[in-house]
Design a protein around this motif. Structure first.
Motif, PDB file in Angstrom:
ATOM      1  N   TYR A   1      50.900 -21.073 -23.331  1.00 34.60           N
ATOM      2  CA  TYR A   1      50.109 -20.950 -22.070  1.00 34.60           C
ATOM      3  C   TYR A   1      49.648 -22.308 -22.272  1.00 34.60           C
ATOM      4  O   TYR A   1      49.471 -23.550 -22.010  1.00 34.60           O
ATOM      5  N   ASP A   2      49.214 -21.922 -20.460  1.00 35.46           N
ATOM      6  CA  ASP A   2      48.630 -23.051 -19.571  1.00 35.46           C
ATOM      7  C   ASP A   2      47.447 -22.821 -20.333  1.00 35.46           C
ATOM      8  O   ASP A   2      46.320 -21.767 -19.345  1.00 35.46           O
ATOM      9  N   PRO A   3      46.481 -24.547 -20.403  1.00 37.93           N
ATOM     10  CA  PRO A   3      44.732 -23.955 -20.209  1.00 37.93           C
ATOM     11  C   PRO A   3      44.263 -23.949 -19.510  1.00 37.93           C
ATOM     12  O   PRO A   3      43.135 -22.904 -18.869  1.00 37.93           O
ATOM     13  N   ILE A   4      44.965 -23.847 -17.519  1.00 32.26           N
ATOM     14  CA  ILE A   4      44.180 -23.665 -16.680  1.00 32.26           C
ATOM     15  C   ILE A   4      43.914 -22.020 -16.573  1.00 32.26           C
ATOM     16  O   ILE A   4      43.038 -21.396 -16.292  1.00 32.26           O
ATOM     17  N   ASP A   5      45.081 -21.341 -16.524  1.00 37.49           N
ATOM     18  CA  ASP A   5      45.482 -19.939 -16.913  1.00 37.49           C
ATOM     19  C   ASP A   5      44.347 -19.461 -17.420  1.00 37.49           C
ATOM     20  O   ASP A   5      43.704 -18.160 -17.341  1.00 37.49           O
ATOM     21  N   VAL A   6      44.529 -20.088 -19.238  1.00 40.99           N
ATOM     22  CA  VAL A   6      43.440 -19.551 -19.780  1.00 40.99           C
ATOM     23  C   VAL A   6      41.701 -19.205 -20.216  1.00 40.99           C
ATOM     24  O   VAL A   6      41.113 -18.304 -19.797  1.00 40.99           O
ATOM     25  N   LEU A   7      41.465 -20.335 -18.779  1.00 41.73           N
ATOM     26  CA  LEU A   7      40.367 -20.445 -18.805  1.00 41.73           C
ATOM     27  C   LEU A   7      40.241 -19.856 -17.939  1.00 41.73           C
ATOM     28  O   LEU A   7      39.137 -19.435 -17.801  1.00 41.73           O
ATOM     29  N   ALA A   8      40.630 -19.993 -16.735  1.00 39.67           N
ATOM     30  CA  ALA A   8      40.166 -18.310 -15.947  1.00 39.67           C
ATOM     31  C   ALA A   8      40.566 -17.182 -16.140  1.00 39.67           C
ATOM     32  O   ALA A   8      39.203 -16.160 -15.680  1.00 39.67           O
ATOM     33  N   TRP A   9      40.805 -16.912 -17.354  1.00 33.57           N
ATOM     34  CA  TRP A   9      41.079 -15.413 -17.667  1.00 33.57           C
ATOM     35  C   TRP A   9      39.648 -15.287 -18.308  1.00 33.57           C
ATOM     36  O   TRP A   9      39.426 -14.053 -18.576  1.00 33.57           O
ATOM     37  N   CYS A  10      39.355 -16.309 -18.506  1.00 34.23           N
ATOM     38  CA  CYS A  10      38.049 -15.846 -19.765  1.00 34.23           C
ATOM     39  C   CYS A  10      36.699 -16.360 -18.863  1.00 34.23           C
ATOM     40  O   CYS A  10      35.635 -16.299 -19.704  1.00 34.23           O
ATOM     41  N   GLN A  11      36.617 -16.344 -18.156  1.00 36.34           N
ATOM     42  CA  GLN A  11      36.024 -17.361 -16.842  1.00 36.34           C
ATOM     43  C   GLN A  11      35.069 -16.230 -16.294  1.00 36.34           C
ATOM     44  O   GLN A  11      33.568 -15.969 -16.141  1.00 36.34           O
ATOM     45  N   SER A  12      35.253 -14.820 -17.397  1.00 36.22           N
ATOM     46  CA  SER A  12      33.974 -13.300 -15.744  1.00 36.22           C
ATOM     47  C   SER A  12      33.425 -12.862 -17.284  1.00 36.22           C
ATOM     48  O   SER A  12      32.674 -12.154 -17.862  1.00 36.22           O
ATOM     49  N   HIS A  13      33.628 -14.088 -18.538  1.00 36.92           N
ATOM     50  CA  HIS A  13      33.102 -13.846 -19.505  1.00 36.92           C
ATOM     51  C   HIS A  13      32.182 -15.146 -20.628  1.00 36.92           C
ATOM     52  O   HIS A  13      32.494 -15.800 -19.680  1.00 36.92           O
ATOM     53  N   LYS A  14      31.253 -14.725 -21.160  1.00 37.27           N
ATOM     54  CA  LYS A  14      30.604 -15.919 -21.237  1.00 37.27           C
ATOM     55  C   LYS A  14      30.724 -16.718 -22.737  1.00 37.27           C
ATOM     56  O   LYS A  14      31.812 -15.981 -23.476  1.00 37.27           O
ATOM     57  N   ILE A  15      31.631 -17.927 -21.619  1.00 40.37           N
ATOM     58  CA  ILE A  15      32.330 -19.076 -23.177  1.00 40.37           C
ATOM     59  C   ILE A  15      31.487 -19.769 -23.791  1.00 40.37           C
ATOM     60  O   ILE A  15      30.471 -20.062 -23.174  1.00 40.37           O
ATOM     61  N   LEU A  16      32.059 -19.612 -25.322  1.00 43.22           N
ATOM     62  CA  LEU A  16      31.215 -20.150 -26.055  1.00 43.22           C
ATOM     63  C   LEU A  16      31.486 -21.392 -26.767  1.00 43.22           C
ATOM     64  O   LEU A  16      30.687 -22.326 -26.914  1.00 43.22           O
ATOM     65  N   HIS A  17      33.128 -21.473 -26.892  1.00 38.80           N
ATOM     66  CA  HIS A  17      33.522 -22.286 -26.879  1.00 38.80           C
ATOM     67  C   HIS A  17      35.125 -22.784 -26.008  1.00 38.80           C
ATOM     68  O   HIS A  17      35.752 -21.732 -26.016  1.00 38.80           O
ATOM     69  N   PHE A  18      35.429 -23.771 -25.784  1.00 35.96           N
ATOM     70  CA  PHE A  18      36.688 -24.055 -25.095  1.00 35.96           C
ATOM     71  C   PHE A  18      37.115 -24.818 -25.219  1.00 35.96           C
ATOM     72  O   PHE A  18      36.103 -25.991 -25.004  1.00 35.96           O
ATOM     73  N   PHE A  19      38.323 -25.473 -25.857  1.00 36.76           N
ATOM     74  CA  PHE A  19      38.800 -26.403 -25.795  1.00 36.76           C
ATOM     75  C   PHE A  19      40.388 -27.238 -25.897  1.00 36.76           C
ATOM     76  O   PHE A  19      40.703 -25.270 -25.952  1.00 36.76           O
ATOM     77  N   THR A  20      41.108 -27.134 -25.391  1.00 37.34           N
ATOM     78  CA  THR A  20      42.577 -28.087 -25.005  1.00 37.34           C
ATOM     79  C   THR A  20      42.663 -29.161 -25.566  1.00 37.34           C
ATOM     80  O   THR A  20      42.087 -30.328 -25.367  1.00 37.34           O
ATOM     81  N   GLY A  21      43.717 -29.309 -26.596  1.00 34.47           N
ATOM     82  CA  GLY A  21      43.795 -30.673 -26.738  1.00 34.47           C
ATOM     83  C   GLY A  21      44.071 -30.741 -28.083  1.00 34.47           C
ATOM     84  O   GLY A  21      45.016 -30.203 -28.369  1.00 34.47           O
TER      85      GLY A  21
END
Length: 198
Positions: free
Chosen positions: A154-174
């Protein structure tokens, strides 16, 4: 029989019996969410853990052997987990039914990743939580597990974009250390997120 069916036809739990570290460490987020779906759940380690925390859990996987091991593990820990043989790409999923959903290292080709994610989100009620840990595209050089083909990462940028329309409580990549059975061992590059469905 599919390749996952073959993989899980061992006495040993190839990903271990303990829950994924991310799910375990962030389980408090789920405490007020009773009815949880565990997607691409494999041999059941996360489902059994959540059931032991008092949740009602349904485990979805398309390997019958994995679901059988889920039932064995549930029995061992004296909890109940409902299991459903399901192809997340083709079979119907419940809609707005679950309070929360998790998926750990569910591997799908890049052109189907968004569709799977969307169907999982659709299965959760508005205001419900979705938690996932996935292998990122940067996992390829690591020898600690996960698909060896870039198109299943998975591309972190894509995943972040897919989450964007919801409330993001936690997002991490690394980088994270993952020692889960014989197939996830050592330093890995993952993506984690917890979102509250809009």
């Amino acid at each position: 029989m599919n390749s996952w069916d073959k993989r899980f036809q061992t006495v040993e739990y190839v990903y271990g019996e303990q829950p994924n570290t991310f799910i375990k460490n962030y389980a408090d987020y789920l405490k007020n969410y009773t009815n949880i779906a565990a997607y691409a759940e494999g041999e059941g380690r996360n489902a059994v853990f959540l059931a032991s925390e008092g949740h009602t859990v349904t485990a979805f996987d398309y390997a019958q052997s994995g679901l059988q091991k889920t039932q064995q593990l549930a029995k061992k820990y004296d909890v109940i987990v409902e299991t459903k043989l399901t192809d997340l790409l083709q079979d119907e999923l419940p809609v707005e039914f679950f309070d929360a959903a998790i998926m750990v290292f569910g591997h799908f080709p890049v052109e189907q990743q968004y569709e799977v994610l969307k169907r999982i989100i659709d299965s959760v009620k508005p205001g419900g939580l979705i938690m996932m840990e996935l292998y990122s595209i940067y996992q390829l050089p690591y020898a600690s597990g996960g698909p060896k083909q870039l198109e299943f990462l998975y591309d972190p940028i894509d995943v972040l974009a897919w989450c964007q329309s919801h409330k993001i409580l936690h997002f991490f990549t690394g980088e994270q250390v993952r020692n889960e059975g014989i197939l996830h061992t050592g330093l890995a590059h993952t993506i984690q997120f917890i979102i509250e469905k809009s």
